[in-house]
Write a protein that holds these residues in place. Structure first.
Motif, short mmCIF file in Angstrom:
data_model
loop_
_atom_site.label_atom_id
_atom_site.label_comp_id
_atom_site.label_asym_id
_atom_site.label_seq_id
_atom_site.Cartn_x
_atom_site.Cartn_y
_atom_site.Cartn_z
N ASN A 68 0.80 -1.22 0.00
CA ASN A 68 0.00 0.00 0.00
C ASN A 68 0.83 1.27 0.00
OD1 ASN A 68 -2.48 -1.28 -0.03
ND2 ASN A 68 -2.58 -1.45 2.17
N VAL A 85 -2.80 3.83 0.66
CA VAL A 85 -3.46 3.28 -0.53
C VAL A 85 -2.76 3.80 -1.77
CG1 VAL A 85 -5.73 2.82 0.46
CG2 VAL A 85 -5.19 5.12 -0.32
N GLY A 131 -3.86 2.74 -5.43
CA GLY A 131 -5.14 3.36 -5.77
C GLY A 131 -5.00 4.84 -6.07
N ALA A 132 -4.12 5.52 -5.34
CA ALA A 132 -3.91 6.94 -5.57
C ALA A 132 -3.28 7.19 -6.94
CB ALA A 132 -3.04 7.53 -4.46
N CYS A 134 -6.44 0.61 -11.33
CA CYS A 134 -6.26 0.29 -9.91
C CYS A 134 -5.91 -1.18 -9.72
CB CYS A 134 -7.53 0.66 -9.14
SG CYS A 134 -7.35 0.58 -7.34
N THR A 150 -2.08 -2.22 -8.35
CA THR A 150 -1.98 -3.04 -7.15
C THR A 150 -1.16 -4.31 -7.42
OG1 THR A 150 -4.14 -2.23 -6.42
CG2 THR A 150 -3.29 -4.21 -5.35
N ALA A 199 -7.09 -5.42 -5.41
CA ALA A 199 -7.39 -4.11 -4.84
C ALA A 199 -8.71 -4.16 -4.09
CB ALA A 199 -7.46 -3.06 -5.95
N PRO A 258 -10.28 1.71 -2.81
CA PRO A 258 -9.45 2.31 -3.86
C PRO A 258 -10.04 2.16 -5.25
CG PRO A 258 -8.37 0.38 -2.91
CD PRO A 258 -9.52 0.71 -2.04
#
Length: 299
Positions: free
Chosen positions: A106, A113, A116-117, A169, A173, A200, A204
């Motif tokens: 992460n 996260v 995801g960001a 995403c 990940t 994920a 996210p």
């Protein structure tokens, strides 16, 4: 009425097909995906190295919910009168403790996260690019001639950008997971990395989809891709504050804004203030995007 609904549905389906075909031929999509995966990998390596430096070969227990850092406690410390209680979804957040392999995948100290960001930022950029293409390069002359219902075009672009955000995403990940494994293997440190970390979570995924859609809507109003991306990410960060088990760093600022709203607006409750802080900016952005697409001329 039924004919109108059929026409709207047909226009939306046609717009989706058109946008998917156009996006499939867009070279910037492949470049953006490449840099998203590369960014996820580069930012995961320092987290793995940091964990090795801390000499934590075995992951500690998962983070536990702590109500000490929540909008409720922050508001209470600011002496906000509570008439109806804060939303239960905001009462708990996970403390950013060291979480072993999950902590590294992460993003470690960079962000809880991180994949995801990265996906959310890339999706927002692509969303802003897709709507900006119609005006910056005159692509709308053809698009709106083939698809006169501009609202359907806007919705189709938002749906496609959200779908791309979800795919990105998933990809970022997976890249972060295998980058972490590679980092630990090179360092010679055994760290438990369950295969479930490659998937994920829904938070996210939802935020990446939201930022992609906000990039489309915001791009119709702001017209600058970099500014639109920043605004879309800010919208995603605002929504993240209200998610269960949120670790958003924006939580104290939202609590402060709610405190001021309660103080300046007689009769408003804390729950209503929070609802307005979440709904009002997003509603203004959405309505502005719809009006901009319908009224803005293509030259």
């Amino acid at each position: 009425m039924s004919w109108s609904l059929l026409a709207t549905a047909s226009g939306l389906i046609g717009a989706l097909k058109y946008e998917l075909v156009r996006l499939g031929n867009l070279r910037s999509l492949r470049g953006a995906a490449f840099f998203a995966f590369l960014g996820s990998a580069i930012l995961t390596l320092p987290a793995a190295r940091h964990m090795v430096g801390l000499a934590h070969p075995a992951p500690p227990g998962p983070p536990v919910p702590t109500p000490s850092l929540s909008l409720l406690s922050l508001a209470a410390s600011a002496n906000v009168p509570s008439a109806s209680g804060w939303s239960t979804a905001l009462l708990h957040q996970y403390s950013p403790m060291h979480g072993g392999g999950a902590w590294v995948v992460n993003g470690g100290i960079v962000g809880m996260v991180l994949p995801g960001a990265v996906a959310a930022g890339t999706a927002a950029w692509l969303g802003a690019t897709s709507i900006g293409y119609e005006y910056r390069y005159g692509g709308g002359l053809l698009t709106f001639a083939l698809l006169p219902r501009r609202f359907s075009v806007l919705v189709a672009k938002a749906v496609v950008a959200a779908f791309v955000g979800v795919l990105l995403c998933f990809g970022t990940t997976v890249v972060a997971y295998w980058t972490a494994r590679l980092g630990f293997k090179v360092s010679g440190v055994e760290v438990a990395l369950p295969s479930q970390l490659m998937l994920a979570g829904w938070c996210p995924l939802a935020l990446a989809a939201l930022c992609g859609a906000l990039g489309v809507v915001g791009g119709a109003v702001l017209r600058l891709r970099l500014l639109t991306t920043a605004v879309a990410l800010a919208g995603g960060a605002l929504v993240a504050v209200f998610l269960p088990r949120s670790t958003s760093l924006a939580m104290p600022y939202v609590a402060e804004a709610a405190r001021r709203a309660v103080r300046l607006t007689p009769g408003i409750t804390d729950t209503a203030a929070l609802s307005l802080l979440l709904a009002f900016p997003l509603a203004v952005l959405m309505l502005s995007g719809v009006l901009a697409v319908r009224r803005r001329r293509v030259v």
